[in-house]
Structure formats: structure tokens, C-alpha cells
Design a protein around this motif. Structure first.
Motif, PDB file in Angstrom:
ATOM      1  N   LEU A  12       0.630  -1.468  -0.099  1.00 31.80           N
ATOM      2  CA  LEU A  12       0.176   0.288   0.285  1.00 31.80           C
ATOM      3  C   LEU A  12       0.774   1.289  -0.322  1.00 31.80           C
ATOM      4  CD1 LEU A  12      -2.663  -0.876   2.778  1.00 31.80           C
ATOM      5  CD2 LEU A  12      -3.049  -0.726   0.156  1.00 31.80           C
ATOM      6  N   PHE A  26      -6.299   1.436  -0.137  1.00 28.93           N
ATOM      7  CA  PHE A  26      -7.633   1.100   0.477  1.00 28.93           C
ATOM      8  C   PHE A  26      -8.668   1.569  -0.013  1.00 28.93           C
ATOM      9  CE2 PHE A  26      -9.986  -0.715   4.021  1.00 28.93           C
ATOM     10  CZ  PHE A  26     -10.306  -2.025   3.362  1.00 28.93           C
ATOM     11  N   GLU A  28     -12.487   0.809   0.908  1.00 30.48           N
ATOM     12  CA  GLU A  28     -14.013  -0.196   0.944  1.00 30.48           C
ATOM     13  C   GLU A  28     -15.346  -0.024   0.427  1.00 30.48           C
ATOM     14  OE1 GLU A  28     -16.432  -2.651   4.756  1.00 30.48           O
ATOM     15  OE2 GLU A  28     -14.281  -2.122   5.337  1.00 30.48           O
ATOM     16  N   VAL A  59      -8.451  -2.656  -3.494  1.00 31.96           N
ATOM     17  CA  VAL A  59      -7.310  -1.934  -2.859  1.00 31.96           C
ATOM     18  C   VAL A  59      -7.397  -1.379  -4.376  1.00 31.96           C
ATOM     19  CG1 VAL A  59      -4.918  -1.915  -2.951  1.00 31.96           C
ATOM     20  CG2 VAL A  59      -5.618  -3.304  -1.067  1.00 31.96           C
TER      21      VAL A  59
END
Length: 84
Positions: A12, A26, A28, A59
Motif C-alpha cells: 500500500l 485501500f 472499502e 485496493v
């Protein structure tokens, strides 16, 4: 102009590999993520805006060749905003 490539979902963050930068974020709930590049800290608008082309397991990611350490960037994340 550099073209955004699919890149990798990990690690990340922004990772330089000597030839370009992989961006991985990331989220959601994002429906779309755009990478915004700035020419200077005082710039009122981005100089370029590119959509991260891929999503893997929540991601968003993309690879931009030719970008090097020190590039100023931010993200525009599109989707529902419900902090509560």
C-alpha cells in the motif's frame, strides 16, 4: 505523457521502483479513485488527474512510469460519504 498502467495492489502507498511509482490505496466503499499530481506545494489545482485503473480485494492501484520521489500527489475518492 505517461500512461497509467495496472500496477500492483501491494504494498500500500506510493512505491518507487527506480523507473516509476506504484500507487495502491485501500477503500472499502470507493466507486472510483483518481490520482492527482501537483507541480508545487502552492498549486491551487492538480496539473494532471489520472484514474487508478484497477481494483483488487478493495485496493485501488496503478503504476505510473517516469514519476520519481518528490512528486506531490493526492487522491480524489468517489463514492458514498457516510462517516457516521
Amino acid at each position: 505523457m505517461n500512461t497509467m498502467l495496472p500496477g500492483r495492489p501491494y504494498p500500500l502507498g506510493a512505491t518507487w521502483d527506480g523507473q516509476g511509482v506504484n500507487f495502491a490505496l485501500f477503500s472499502e466503499n470507493a466507486e472510483k479513485v483518481e490520482l492527482c499530481l501537483f507541480d508545487s506545494p502552492g498549486a491551487s489545482r492538480e496539473s494532471r488527474r489520472l484514474q487508478l485503473p484497477e481494483q483488487t480485494n478493495l485496493v485501488w492501484h496503478g503504476y505510473l512510469p517516469g514519476i520519481s520521489p518528490g512528486q506531490l500527489y493526492g487522491y480524489r475518492v468517489h463514492g458514498p460519504y457516510e462517516p457516521t
